[in-house]
Design an enzyme around this catalytic site. Structure first.
Site, PDB file in Angstrom:
ATOM      1  N   SER A   1      53.410 -21.755   4.699  1.00  0.00           N
ATOM      2  CA  SER A   1      52.831 -20.699   5.241  1.00  0.00           C
ATOM      3  C   SER A   1      51.955 -20.170   3.882  1.00  0.00           C
ATOM      4  O   SER A   1      52.263 -20.431   2.683  1.00  0.00           O
ATOM      5  CB  SER A   1      53.279 -19.343   5.547  1.00  0.00           C
ATOM      6  OG  SER A   1      52.706 -18.438   6.195  1.00  0.00           O
TER       7      SER A   1
ATOM      8  N   HIS B   1      71.982 -33.258 -19.411  1.00  0.00           N
ATOM      9  CA  HIS B   1      72.262 -34.528 -20.156  1.00  0.00           C
ATOM     10  C   HIS B   1      73.147 -34.198 -21.242  1.00  0.00           C
ATOM     11  O   HIS B   1      74.085 -35.198 -21.715  1.00  0.00           O
ATOM     12  CB  HIS B   1      70.946 -35.040 -20.366  1.00  0.00           C
ATOM     13  CG  HIS B   1      70.141 -35.883 -19.254  1.00  0.00           C
ATOM     14  ND1 HIS B   1      68.908 -34.959 -19.159  1.00  0.00           N
ATOM     15  CD2 HIS B   1      70.390 -36.454 -18.269  1.00  0.00           C
ATOM     16  CE1 HIS B   1      68.543 -35.670 -17.796  1.00  0.00           C
ATOM     17  NE2 HIS B   1      69.225 -36.395 -17.552  1.00  0.00           N
TER      18      HIS B   1
ATOM     19  N   ASP C   1      71.294 -52.111  -7.107  1.00  0.00           N
ATOM     20  CA  ASP C   1      72.077 -51.240  -6.517  1.00  0.00           C
ATOM     21  C   ASP C   1      73.417 -50.800  -7.389  1.00  0.00           C
ATOM     22  O   ASP C   1      74.363 -51.881  -7.472  1.00  0.00           O
ATOM     23  CB  ASP C   1      72.553 -51.399  -5.251  1.00  0.00           C
ATOM     24  CG  ASP C   1      73.460 -50.423  -4.297  1.00  0.00           C
ATOM     25  OD1 ASP C   1      74.023 -49.635  -4.902  1.00  0.00           O
ATOM     26  OD2 ASP C   1      73.283 -50.751  -3.138  1.00  0.00           O
ATOM     27  N   GLY C   2      73.797 -49.664  -7.945  1.00  0.00           N
ATOM     28  CA  GLY C   2      74.893 -49.462  -8.699  1.00  0.00           C
ATOM     29  C   GLY C   2      76.171 -49.787  -7.981  1.00  0.00           C
ATOM     30  O   GLY C   2      77.104 -50.198  -8.558  1.00  0.00           O
TER      31      GLY C   2
ATOM     32  N   HIS D   1      49.785 -21.281   9.148  1.00  0.00           N
ATOM     33  CA  HIS D   1      51.193 -21.565   9.228  1.00  0.00           C
ATOM     34  C   HIS D   1      51.224 -22.438   9.968  1.00  0.00           C
ATOM     35  O   HIS D   1      50.547 -23.036  10.919  1.00  0.00           O
ATOM     36  CB  HIS D   1      51.950 -20.253   9.866  1.00  0.00           C
ATOM     37  CG  HIS D   1      53.293 -20.353   9.919  1.00  0.00           C
ATOM     38  ND1 HIS D   1      54.251 -20.070   8.655  1.00  0.00           N
ATOM     39  CD2 HIS D   1      54.491 -21.058  10.661  1.00  0.00           C
ATOM     40  CE1 HIS D   1      55.214 -20.286   8.758  1.00  0.00           C
ATOM     41  NE2 HIS D   1      55.426 -21.015  10.026  1.00  0.00           N
TER      42      HIS D   1
ATOM     43  N   GLU E   1      34.344 -14.208   0.317  1.00  0.00           N
ATOM     44  CA  GLU E   1      33.734 -13.664   1.330  1.00  0.00           C
ATOM     45  C   GLU E   1      34.942 -13.548   2.534  1.00  0.00           C
ATOM     46  O   GLU E   1      34.606 -13.270   3.520  1.00  0.00           O
ATOM     47  CB  GLU E   1      32.916 -15.121   1.993  1.00  0.00           C
ATOM     48  CG  GLU E   1      31.930 -15.432   1.063  1.00  0.00           C
ATOM     49  CD  GLU E   1      32.124 -16.156  -0.001  1.00  0.00           C
ATOM     50  OE1 GLU E   1      31.350 -16.349  -0.823  1.00  0.00           O
ATOM     51  OE2 GLU E   1      33.357 -16.525  -0.007  1.00  0.00           O
ATOM     52  N   SER E   2      36.111 -13.586   2.177  1.00  0.00           N
ATOM     53  CA  SER E   2      37.318 -13.166   3.088  1.00  0.00           C
ATOM     54  C   SER E   2      38.415 -13.868   2.878  1.00  0.00           C
ATOM     55  O   SER E   2      39.000 -13.830   1.677  1.00  0.00           O
ATOM     56  CB  SER E   2      36.905 -12.910   4.560  1.00  0.00           C
ATOM     57  OG  SER E   2      37.949 -12.202   5.092  1.00  0.00           O
TER      58      SER E   2
ATOM     59  N   CYS F   1      32.683 -13.315   5.667  1.00  0.00           N
ATOM     60  CA  CYS F   1      31.916 -12.279   5.744  1.00  0.00           C
ATOM     61  C   CYS F   1      30.518 -12.804   5.775  1.00  0.00           C
ATOM     62  O   CYS F   1      30.156 -13.728   4.797  1.00  0.00           O
ATOM     63  CB  CYS F   1      32.081 -11.354   4.795  1.00  0.00           C
ATOM     64  SG  CYS F   1      33.574 -10.402   4.818  1.00  0.00           S
TER      65      CYS F   1
ATOM     66  N   ASP G   1      71.951 -36.099  -5.269  1.00  0.00           N
ATOM     67  CA  ASP G   1      72.857 -35.495  -4.407  1.00  0.00           C
ATOM     68  C   ASP G   1      73.299 -36.608  -3.215  1.00  0.00           C
ATOM     69  O   ASP G   1      72.904 -37.711  -3.329  1.00  0.00           O
ATOM     70  CB  ASP G   1      72.177 -34.452  -3.533  1.00  0.00           C
ATOM     71  CG  ASP G   1      72.026 -33.092  -4.496  1.00  0.00           C
ATOM     72  OD1 ASP G   1      72.597 -33.200  -5.565  1.00  0.00           O
ATOM     73  OD2 ASP G   1      71.381 -32.175  -3.987  1.00  0.00           O
TER      74      ASP G   1
ATOM     75  N   GLU H   1      70.082 -48.711 -12.270  1.00  0.00           N
ATOM     76  CA  GLU H   1      69.208 -47.720 -11.517  1.00  0.00           C
ATOM     77  C   GLU H   1      68.554 -48.425 -10.338  1.00  0.00           C
ATOM     78  O   GLU H   1      68.030 -49.563 -10.407  1.00  0.00           O
ATOM     79  CB  GLU H   1      67.907 -47.306 -12.216  1.00  0.00           C
ATOM     80  CG  GLU H   1      67.000 -46.483 -11.654  1.00  0.00           C
ATOM     81  CD  GLU H   1      67.560 -45.101 -10.602  1.00  0.00           C
ATOM     82  OE1 GLU H   1      67.270 -45.154  -9.591  1.00  0.00           O
ATOM     83  OE2 GLU H   1      68.263 -44.192 -11.366  1.00  0.00           O
TER      84      GLU H   1
ATOM     85  N   ASP I   1      65.691 -41.311 -15.191  1.00  0.00           N
ATOM     86  CA  ASP I   1      64.682 -40.502 -15.792  1.00  0.00           C
ATOM     87  C   ASP I   1      65.178 -40.893 -17.443  1.00  0.00           C
ATOM     88  O   ASP I   1      64.109 -40.712 -18.336  1.00  0.00           O
ATOM     89  CB  ASP I   1      65.034 -39.035 -15.813  1.00  0.00           C
ATOM     90  CG  ASP I   1      66.526 -38.591 -15.857  1.00  0.00           C
ATOM     91  OD1 ASP I   1      67.137 -38.662 -17.038  1.00  0.00           O
ATOM     92  OD2 ASP I   1      67.060 -38.465 -14.678  1.00  0.00           O
TER      93      ASP I   1
ATOM     94  N   SER J   1      74.088 -39.467 -10.716  1.00  0.00           N
ATOM     95  CA  SER J   1      73.491 -39.718  -9.473  1.00  0.00           C
ATOM     96  C   SER J   1      72.709 -38.382  -8.889  1.00  0.00           C
ATOM     97  O   SER J   1      72.910 -37.284  -9.533  1.00  0.00           O
ATOM     98  CB  SER J   1      74.449 -40.130  -8.211  1.00  0.00           C
ATOM     99  OG  SER J   1      75.655 -39.175  -8.267  1.00  0.00           O
TER     100      SER J   1
END
Length: 432
Positions: free
Chosen positions: A55, A204, A279-280, A68, A62-63, A83, A301, A248, A228, A299
């Site tokens: 939203s 960290h 892949d760790g 939404h 002019e207005s 306007c 979440d 990573e 990072d 890691s």
């Protein structure tokens, strides 16, 4: 001119659901629509709602233009009010229809303030009006756009400058960087805050210095995640560390951090670091027994590519590849925001390491929902994070490296858990 203003009530159907849930993109599209119509922009305010929907309003001289969205229905309701006749709301209509990739749009125009029904008052402002006119200056645009990290019950919103610095959808997740007003550049993954320039040191410094200042004999470290670069930066402050292996899964995180977060990623080119894009979970499964002194599970979440890092089989492999006396530390979620994951992980680790070798500790991280975040220290028949801790050495180290969050007092206090967390973990343990 037959009226004071033109008011168009718009409905867009069959829009891109992804666009309709994207706050910066919607705000940018609304600003563009105002500019293309020739309007003078004053300010913009946009918010994201849980779990879907945006939203917002662009105030123009002019207005206004307001919106939404309902992404789940691919539908947007838009209100365009201008306007006078110098600005055409229909230009904005066409611009937004294209921006939202709408399959269909409909609108009805209302004439607001029909002149034949109005009587103009004779108000003479005299010199006051002339003086005000002489002082008129072009308005300065104010933008209020918010990033929201949330679950179904709790949300944290952070205001940013409106435009994304970086956005790329990797094979694993959506990686974005925003420029915020209070926390500098902020890295997010799948709409969750990972770190920010001004707040990352709490995370960290605590995930790294707690285990390393308790275990000064660590020579080889494995980091799972941490693209990072913040954890590697802190590890390499300890001169006794001879080698760091970082695994990573997403090279996009590393690339984005190298380019836009140099204060975190500064050590990713250090010769002591071996960076693997892999892949760790697979890496730890295939790692040789007793091959590391310390493992850091940095890691995100427990969703998407990180979900497997909250699995007992993963931590059994971590335990196996630790040398005797070795230590593991992991981010272990928020006791409030991610309560189920927090409790489950604690129980999981107590089932793999000895229960008296698993220690939860806390840090205050402002850019994470609720501010309270946990880490877990686990040793393989090794040191205790308080009984074997040397506060004098820690104090000297903190001062030498000008640490911003960690100090010897914080190290000790972090393990003093609030009663509700002690109760939470004990209840879980006794229920099994």
């Amino acid at each position: 001119m037959k009226s004071l203003g033109r008011h168009i009530l718009v409905e867009f159907h069959g829009c891109s659901a992804e666009i309709l849930n994207d706050v910066p993109r919607i705000e940018s599209s609304m600003l563009d629509a105002a500019k293309e119509a020739g309007a003078t922009i004053i300010s913009s305010v946009f918010h994201h709602f849980s779990p879907f929907g945006v939203s917002g309003v662009v105030v123009i001289q002019e207005s206004h233009l307001a919106i939404h969205t309902w992404p789940e229905y691919r539908y947007a309701a838009v209100d365009l009010f201008t306007c006078g006749y110098s600005v055409s709301p229909w230009v904005s209509y066409e611009s937004l229809k294209a921006a939202f990739q709408a399959e269909h749009g409909s609108a009805i125009e209302l004439n607001r303030g029909q002149l034949e029904l109005l009587e103009k008052s004779d108000i003479d402002l005299g010199d006051l009006r002339d003086q005000a006119t002489q002082k008129l200056m072009p308005p300065k645009i104010s933008r209020s756009v918010w990033f929201t990290d949330k679950n179904e019950n709790i949300a944290l919103s952070i205001r940013h400058k409106g435009d994304r610095i970086f956005q790329e959808r990797s094979p694993y997740q959506l990686v974005e960087i925003f420029d915020t007003f209070k926390y500098g550049k902020m890295l997010t993954v799948d709409k969750m805050v990972m770190c920010s320039e001004k707040d990352e040191k709490a995370y960290h410094e605590m995930i790294i210095h707690v285990p390393l200042l308790t275990n000064p004999g660590v020579r080889e470290v494995l980091v799972i995640g941490g693209g990072d670069g913040g954890s590697v930066r802190e590890i390499l402050r300890h001169p006794q560390v001879e080698k760091v292996t970082m695994v990573e899964i997403d090279e996009v995180v590393v690339r984005a951090s190298r380019q836009f977060l140099p204060s975190l990623s500064s050590s990713l080119d250090d010769p002591k670091l071996e960076l693997k894009i892999a892949d760790g979970i697979d890496y730890v499964r295939e790692a040789a027994d007793e091959s590391f002194d310390m493992v850091v599970v940095d890691s995100s979440d427990p969703v998407g590519p990180s979900e497997g890092l909250f699995n007992p089989s993963f931590y059994k492999d971590v335990y196996r590849c630790l040398r005797p006396g070795g230590v593991m530390t992991a981010q272990s979620e928020s006791p409030r925001f991610n309560q189920e994951a927090f409790v489950d992980l604690n129980h999981c680790l107590k089932g793999i390491f000895q229960p008296d070798s698993v220690h939860c500790y806390l840090a205050f991280i402002q850019t994470y929902p609720t501010g309270m975040w946990s880490f877990t220290y686990c040793s393989k028949d090794g040191t205790h994070p308080l009984q074997d801790f040397d506060p004098v050495t820690a104090a000297e180290f903190s001062a030498q490296h000008d640490l911003q969050y960690y100090n010897s007092g914080i190290h000790q206090a972090a393990f003093c858990l609030p009663t509700f967390i002690q109760t939470m973990l004990n209840v879980q343990q006794s229920a099994q």
